[in-house]
Scaffold this motif. Structure first.
Motif, PDB file in Angstrom:
ATOM      1  N   GLY B 356       0.827  -1.206   0.000  1.00 55.76           N
ATOM      2  CA  GLY B 356       0.000   0.000   0.000  1.00 55.76           C
ATOM      3  C   GLY B 356       0.861   1.255   0.000  1.00 55.76           C
ATOM      4  O   GLY B 356       0.566   2.237  -0.681  1.00 55.76           O
ATOM      5  N   GLN B 357       1.962   1.190   0.761  1.00 53.13           N
ATOM      6  CA  GLN B 357       2.912   2.306   0.810  1.00 53.13           C
ATOM      7  C   GLN B 357       3.524   2.562  -0.579  1.00 53.13           C
ATOM      8  O   GLN B 357       3.595   3.698  -1.036  1.00 53.13           O
ATOM      9  N   VAL B 358       3.929   1.466  -1.215  1.00 51.31           N
ATOM     10  CA  VAL B 358       4.555   1.571  -2.538  1.00 51.31           C
ATOM     11  C   VAL B 358       3.617   2.270  -3.517  1.00 51.31           C
ATOM     12  O   VAL B 358       4.002   3.212  -4.215  1.00 51.31           O
ATOM     13  N   PHE B 359       2.343   1.826  -3.543  1.00 46.69           N
ATOM     14  CA  PHE B 359       1.420   2.374  -4.540  1.00 46.69           C
ATOM     15  C   PHE B 359       0.958   3.781  -4.161  1.00 46.69           C
ATOM     16  O   PHE B 359       0.709   4.614  -5.035  1.00 46.69           O
ATOM     17  N   SER B 360       0.877   4.041  -2.873  1.00 47.24           N
ATOM     18  CA  SER B 360       0.522   5.394  -2.438  1.00 47.24           C
ATOM     19  C   SER B 360       1.628   6.383  -2.826  1.00 47.24           C
ATOM     20  O   SER B 360       1.366   7.491  -3.289  1.00 47.24           O
ATOM     21  N   ASP B 361       2.897   5.964  -2.670  1.00 47.96           N
ATOM     22  CA  ASP B 361       4.010   6.823  -3.091  1.00 47.96           C
ATOM     23  C   ASP B 361       4.013   7.032  -4.601  1.00 47.96           C
ATOM     24  O   ASP B 361       4.296   8.124  -5.088  1.00 47.96           O
ATOM     25  N   ALA B 362       3.696   5.957  -5.340  1.00 46.13           N
ATOM     26  CA  ALA B 362       3.661   6.063  -6.800  1.00 46.13           C
ATOM     27  C   ALA B 362       2.576   7.052  -7.235  1.00 46.13           C
ATOM     28  O   ALA B 362       2.792   7.887  -8.121  1.00 46.13           O
ATOM     29  N   ALA B 363       1.422   6.977  -6.571  1.00 49.45           N
ATOM     30  CA  ALA B 363       0.332   7.905  -6.901  1.00 49.45           C
ATOM     31  C   ALA B 363       0.747   9.342  -6.589  1.00 49.45           C
ATOM     32  O   ALA B 363       0.431  10.270  -7.332  1.00 49.45           O
ATOM     33  N   GLU B 364       1.499   9.516  -5.516  1.00 46.27           N
ATOM     34  CA  GLU B 364       1.966  10.856  -5.143  1.00 46.27           C
ATOM     35  C   GLU B 364       2.880  11.433  -6.231  1.00 46.27           C
ATOM     36  O   GLU B 364       2.831  12.637  -6.516  1.00 46.27           O
ATOM     37  N   ALA B 365       3.687  10.566  -6.833  1.00 41.72           N
ATOM     38  CA  ALA B 365       4.565  11.023  -7.911  1.00 41.72           C
ATOM     39  C   ALA B 365       3.730  11.494  -9.115  1.00 41.72           C
ATOM     40  O   ALA B 365       4.047  12.510  -9.737  1.00 41.72           O
ATOM     41  N   VAL B 366       2.645  10.758  -9.413  1.00 40.90           N
ATOM     42  CA  VAL B 366       1.766  11.164 -10.514  1.00 40.90           C
ATOM     43  C   VAL B 366       1.103  12.506 -10.186  1.00 40.90           C
ATOM     44  O   VAL B 366       1.031  13.409 -11.021  1.00 40.90           O
ATOM     45  N   MET B 367       0.640  12.634  -8.941  1.00 39.79           N
ATOM     46  CA  MET B 367      -0.011  13.873  -8.513  1.00 39.79           C
ATOM     47  C   MET B 367       0.935  15.057  -8.706  1.00 39.79           C
ATOM     48  O   MET B 367       0.565  16.105  -9.226  1.00 39.79           O
ATOM     49  N   ALA B 368       2.183  14.875  -8.257  1.00 41.77           N
ATOM     50  CA  ALA B 368       3.169  15.958  -8.365  1.00 41.77           C
ATOM     51  C   ALA B 368       3.377  16.326  -9.836  1.00 41.77           C
ATOM     52  O   ALA B 368       3.507  17.497 -10.192  1.00 41.77           O
ATOM     53  N   LEU B 369       3.360  15.299 -10.695  1.00 41.41           N
ATOM     54  CA  LEU B 369       3.582  15.513 -12.131  1.00 41.41           C
ATOM     55  C   LEU B 369       2.485  16.379 -12.763  1.00 41.41           C
ATOM     56  O   LEU B 369       2.753  17.196 -13.637  1.00 41.41           O
ATOM     57  N   VAL B 370       1.243  16.218 -12.289  1.00 44.76           N
ATOM     58  CA  VAL B 370       0.148  17.018 -12.872  1.00 44.76           C
ATOM     59  C   VAL B 370      -0.058  18.329 -12.115  1.00 44.76           C
ATOM     60  O   VAL B 370      -1.001  19.074 -12.385  1.00 44.76           O
ATOM     61  N   GLY B 371       0.823  18.612 -11.171  1.00 37.28           N
ATOM     62  CA  GLY B 371       0.743  19.907 -10.489  1.00 37.28           C
ATOM     63  C   GLY B 371       0.095  19.850  -9.116  1.00 37.28           C
ATOM     64  O   GLY B 371      -0.002  20.853  -8.428  1.00 37.28           O
ATOM     65  N   VAL B 454      -5.885  23.834 -15.264  1.00 36.90           N
ATOM     66  CA  VAL B 454      -4.502  23.519 -15.614  1.00 36.90           C
ATOM     67  C   VAL B 454      -4.107  22.099 -15.169  1.00 36.90           C
ATOM     68  O   VAL B 454      -3.422  21.374 -15.888  1.00 36.90           O
ATOM     69  N   VAL B 455      -4.618  21.698 -14.018  1.00 30.50           N
ATOM     70  CA  VAL B 455      -4.369  20.333 -13.533  1.00 30.50           C
ATOM     71  C   VAL B 455      -5.165  19.341 -14.390  1.00 30.50           C
ATOM     72  O   VAL B 455      -4.649  18.300 -14.826  1.00 30.50           O
ATOM     73  N   GLN B 456      -6.437  19.688 -14.633  1.00 31.24           N
ATOM     74  CA  GLN B 456      -7.318  18.814 -15.407  1.00 31.24           C
ATOM     75  C   GLN B 456      -6.721  18.517 -16.782  1.00 31.24           C
ATOM     76  O   GLN B 456      -6.728  17.371 -17.245  1.00 31.24           O
ATOM     77  N   GLN B 457      -6.157  19.549 -17.411  1.00 28.35           N
ATOM     78  CA  GLN B 457      -5.578  19.360 -18.754  1.00 28.35           C
ATOM     79  C   GLN B 457      -4.391  18.402 -18.723  1.00 28.35           C
ATOM     80  O   GLN B 457      -4.236  17.554 -19.585  1.00 28.35           O
ATOM     81  N   LYS B 458      -3.559  18.550 -17.719  1.00 26.62           N
ATOM     82  CA  LYS B 458      -2.393  17.667 -17.617  1.00 26.62           C
ATOM     83  C   LYS B 458      -2.820  16.213 -17.401  1.00 26.62           C
ATOM     84  O   LYS B 458      -2.221  15.293 -17.953  1.00 26.62           O
ATOM     85  N   ILE B 459      -3.865  16.022 -16.597  1.00 26.66           N
ATOM     86  CA  ILE B 459      -4.356  14.660 -16.353  1.00 26.66           C
ATOM     87  C   ILE B 459      -4.915  14.053 -17.629  1.00 26.66           C
ATOM     88  O   ILE B 459      -4.615  12.903 -17.982  1.00 26.66           O
ATOM     89  N   GLU B 460      -5.705  14.839 -18.334  1.00 28.47           N
ATOM     90  CA  GLU B 460      -6.303  14.334 -19.572  1.00 28.47           C
ATOM     91  C   GLU B 460      -5.233  13.995 -20.606  1.00 28.47           C
ATOM     92  O   GLU B 460      -5.327  12.983 -21.294  1.00 28.47           O
TER      93      GLU B 460
END
Lengths: 475, 475
Positions: B356-371, B454-460
Motif C-alpha cells: 500500500g505504501q509503494v502504490f501510495s508513493d507512486a500515486a503521489e509522484a503522478v499527482m506531483a507531475l500534474v501539479g 490547468v491540472v485537469q488538462q495535464k491529467i487528460e
C-alpha cells in the motif's frame, strides 16, 4: 556534486568513508598497505550497500568506480578529496600527510579522520598547511551523518567552504567546531563516559551489559533525537534551563561521578548557558518540545520494536501480555487500538498506506484463531494474501481509537476470504472496509496447498457462524 | 497485575509515574501540597495518553481511577506501591518516608525516585527500613522503560522481588544495581557528560546546540540501541573488546577530557572488561552485531525521517536532492528504490501491508507531475484515494530493488484512476499490481470538487498518452 576521492588508510573508518563516497556516486581510489585491505573494505561495503540505500525512499545515484593503488602518490592523483584515516600516531600522520601533499592537487581537500589531534598539530611541517582540515566521522560512517570539521588559523577558508559543501551533498552533517581542542567535541563526551564506566567496572558496581542497558533503555533514547541540553531544558519544566541549572548545579560538588575536576558554577556561566539554550530552543514552548520529544520517542521505540531489538524487545514482550485472546464469535473484533504517530503524514492524518497494515493485522488475528499462528508458520505452513479490495470512507488521526470487526465470507480448501470493517471507536463511523482473499501455502515449496483438517474445520465453522449471523453488527 | 499506587510528590517525575500506573490499569492516589499539582499532573497525563498507547499494536487495559488527597496518610492508605518523588533534600526525604510509614501497609513497596541517594541513606532512622527501595526512573517516565532498582542489605528480598515483578508488568525494565553508590549507574554517566559539557560552554568551545548536534547526529543514535560497550566491541573489529581497550586504553592518560581522575588500566581491569563483554555479546560475531546495529540505525533514522526531526530532517533534505524529476511519458516510472528493513517481517520478507505504501508513493509522484504537489495541498486542494484493488503476485525481500510503472487509466472531472505495476528490478518479475481510484477534494470542506483547469488538462493529456500507448511496457 560528484568527483574522485582518495582514501588513505582502509580500516573500519577508511572503509566507511569509501562506502559513503562510492554510494553517493563518487569514484574512490584506495591506498592501504594491508594485504587484507581489499577484503576488509569489501566487508564494509557489503554492509553499506545493505544499509545506506534503505534510508531513502528513492534510488541513490549509480555507484562510482572503486580502485586500489599500490602507493599514496598514485591513489591521490586527480582526487578532489583525500581522506587520511591512518592510526592515531602523530609521526605516522605527519609522514602520511607529507606523502599525500607531494602528489596531490594543491586545491584538493585533505581531511583527517583523527579522533584527537588538533588541525594545527597535524599541519606542523606541512608543505601546504592551508589544505589540511580535520573531518572526524563516526562509525558506521556510511550511516551516521555527523562529521566534526575543525580548521586552524592556517586552514584556507575556501577549503573549509568546500569541505562543508561536499559533506552536505552526501547527506552528512558537517559540525564546524569553533575552536581547536584535543578530541574535538563528541570524543570529549565519549571519553568522559568511558572513564566513568571503567571506574564502575573496576569497582565492581556494574557489568558491561548493565551499563549498556542503563544507556539504551533510558537516556540513550533521549539523546538520539535531542541531545543533552534540549532534554534538560524540558526537564526544567516551564522555567526551562535556568531552573534546571540552579536546581542541579550544586550536584557538581557532590560525588555523583569520580571525575571531580569540575568548572566553577558562576553566575556568568549560568547566564551563558541559559542564553545559549534560549537561542537553540527558545522558539518552542516546553509543551511543544515535550510533544516533539514524545513523538520522536514513540517512532524510534516502534522502529526498535519492529526490529525486535533493545527497548523494542521489551515492548513486544509487554504487548504479548496485553493482547486479548480471541474466541470464535459472530461479532469478531480483530483489532482495537490507537493510530500511532508513525502512521500519519505531517498533518497528523493516518496515511492511506497504513490501512493495509490494519487489515493485515486483523487477518493475522483470524489466522491465529483458526490455529495458523506463529508456531504453525514455523512448522512450514501459512496463509498468503493474494488480493485485497479496500474502500477508504473517512479520515482518522494520530491518537484516535479504532476497532476492526472481521467476517469470514468464504473458507473452502485452499482459500479463505475475509471482510473487515474498520470503525472509529468513539462514534462508530465506518472508516474503511477491506475484502481480502488469502490462499494456504507450503512455505518450503512456496506453492498453494490444503490446510490440515483441524484448521480447515475451524475455518468452516467460523464461515458458517458468520453466514448465519447475516453480516456484521452495527457498531 | 494491577492494584493501587500512591504517588507522593507530583512534579514531572511523580506525574510520569502517575501516568505509567494509571494507563496500565492501576488506581492512583496522589499527594502533593502544590495547589497547582492537579493541573500539572493533568498536563503530564495528556502527553502520556497521547504517547503511551501508540507504542502498542493493541489496546492498553482500561485506565484506573485517579484521586487527589490532602495528606500523605490518606493517599497511601490501601496502596500496594508507594512512590516517593519529593525534591532531592535528605531531611525532606526522611520526613516524607516517616510519614508514609506511619500510615501505609507494612507489605507495600516504598520506592524512592531519588537520583543520587543510596537506599541505606534513605533508610536511616526508618520504622521499617526493609520496605524501602530505590526505584529511579527516567523522564518521560511513561515512555522510557528504564528504572534503576537499588536495594541495601536491609531491604527485604520479598520487596525486591515484588518491585521487579510490578515494574516488569508495566512494560518497564527494572535494572537491579548490584551495589549502592551515589547516583547509581545512569546518572554517573550523565553527570560526567554534563561536567565535560559545562567545561566546553565555559571555555567557549561549543554552544548548547553544537553539543546537542554532536550527540544526536552521531553517537546518540548508537547508544539508543546498543549502549557504549557493545558499540566499542564492534569498533574493535574481529578482535573485539580486547583490541579496542589495548588500542584506546592509552588515551586515558591523554587530555581528551578535563576529567582526569582516571582508573589505572591494569591487566586485571583489561581482562575483567573483556570477560564481561564476551558474556554480554560473545554469542554473536562482529559481523552479526554490525548487521544488527545497522538495521536498528536504519529503522530509527527512518522513524526520525517520518517525524521530520533531528537526523531524519537531514535525510529528507538529502532525499529531496536525490529524487529524479518525473516527466510525462508513455512509460511512467513512478518509483525506483530498495525494500527497507522496517518494511519487512522478522524473516526479511516485505510485509503485505507495505505494498500500500509503494502504490501510495507512486500515486503521489503522478499527482506531483500534474501539479498537485506539496504547494497545491498547502493551497487547500488534494486527491484522496477512495478505492484500491491490489493483487499480490510474488514475494520480495529487504534490500531488493524494485520499480513501479504507472498508467493513468481514467482522468475526467473529479476522478483519476491509476494502474500501477511493481516489478523486481533485476529480473522484471511482476510483484504486485494496484488499480487505484482517487477523487479530487477541497480540503477545507472535506468534500469532492473539480480540479483547476490547468491540472485537469495535464491529467487528460497523460490519460490520452497512456491510452494510445496501449498498456504498460514489458519490463
Amino acid at each position: 556534486m560528484k568527483g574522485t576521492a582518495a582514501i588513505v588508510g582502509g580500516g573500519v573508518i577508511g572503509g566507511g568513508w569509501t562506502a559513503r563516497f562510492l554510494l553517493n556516486g563518487w569514484n574512490v581510489r584506495v591506498f592501504d598497505p594491508d594485504p587484507e585491505a581489499e577484503r576488509k573494505i569489501g566487508d564494509v561495503l557489503s554492509n553499506a550497500r545493505h544499509g545506506l540505500p534503505m534510508l531513502y525512499d528513492c534510488a541513490l545515484p549509480p555507484e562510482g568506480a572503486l580502485s586500489f593503488h599500490p602507493s599514496i602518490g598514485e591513489a591521490v592523483e586527480g582526487a578532489e578529496w583525500i581522506q587520511e584515516s591512518v592510526p592515531e600516531r602523530l609521526e605516522l600522520k605527519h609522514a602520511t600527510l607529507a606523502e599525500i601533499q607531494a602528489a596531490c592537487d594543491p586545491l584538493a581537500v585533505i581531511g583527517s579522520s583523527t579522533s584527537g589531534f588538533k588541525p594545527s598539530t597535524l599541519q606542523q611541517g606541512a608543505a601546504r598547511p592551508e589544505q589540511i582540515i580535520v573531518t572526524h566521522p563516526f562509525n558506521p560512517v556510511y550511516l551516521l551523518p555527523l562529521v566534526e570539521v575543525v580548521s586552524s588559523g592556517q586552514t584556507a577558508p575556501s577549503i573549509l567552504a568546500k569541505t562543508k559543501a561536499i559533506l552536505g551533498a552526501m547527506g552528512m552533517h558537517p559540525l564546524v567546531v569553533r575552536a581547536e581542542i584535543d578530541a574535538h567535541i563528541a570524543d570529549r563526551l565519549l571519553e568522559a563516559v568511558w572513564r566513568e564506566s571503567l571506574w564502575m567496572i573496576d569497582d565492581g558496581i556494574a557489568t558491561t551489559q548493565e551499563i549498556d542497558d542503563a544507556i539504551r533503555f533510558g537516556f540513550g533514547l533521549r539523546w538520539a533525537q535531542m541531545g543533552l541540553f534540549e532534554t534538560y531544558r524540558i526537564a526544567g519544566g516551564e522555567a526551562g534551563m535556568e531552573h534546571f541549572i540552579r536546581q542541579f548545579g550544586p550536584a557538581l560538588q557532590w560525588p555523583w561521578t569520580k571525575l571531580m575536576d569540575v568548572p566553577e558554577l558562576t553566575e556568568e556561566l549560568i547566564h551563558k548557558l541559559v542564553d545559549l539554550s534560549n537561542a537553540q530552543s527558545g522558539h518552542m514552548t516546553i509543551r511543544e518540545l515535550e510533544r516533539k520529544r514524545d513523538n520522536n520517542l514513540v517512532a524510534m521505540l516502534r522502529a526498535l520494536k519492529q526490529q525486535g531489538s533493545a527497548a523494542g524487545r521489551l515492548l513486544l514482550d509487554h504487548e504479548r501480555r496485553l493482547r486479548p485472546a480471541l474466541a470464535p464469535a459472530a461479532n469478531l473484533m480483530t483489532a482495537r487500538r490507537v493510530v500511532p504517530t508513525d502512521w500519519t503524514d505531517l498533518n497528523g492524518h493516518m496515511n492511506e498506506s497504513r490501512y493495509g497494515q490494519v487489515f493485515s493485522d486483523a487477518a493475522e488475528a483470524v489466522m491465529a484463531l483458526v490455529g495458523a499462528d506463529e508456531d504453525y508458520i514455523a512448522s512450514g505452513l501459512s496463509y498468503f494474501t493474494v488480493e485485497t479490495e479496500t474502500k477508504f470512507l473517512a479520515e482518522t488521526h494520530a491518537g484516535e481509537r479504532f476497532v476492526v470487526h472481521t467476517r469470514v465470507t468464504e473458507g473452502a480448501r485452499k482459500k479463505i476470504r475475509c471482510f473487515h470493517e474498520m470503525r472509529r471507536e468513539t462514534d462508530g463511523t465506518l472508516l474503511a472496509t477491506c475484502d481480502q482473499l488469502m490462499i494456504h501455502v507450503d512455505l518450503a515449496k512456496r506453492r498453494a496447498c490444503e490446510p490440515p483438517e483441524v484448521v480447515q474445520q475451524k475455518i468452516e465453522a467460523l464461515a458458517a457462524l458468520h453466514a448465519s449471523a447475516g453480516g456484521l453488527p452495527d457498531a
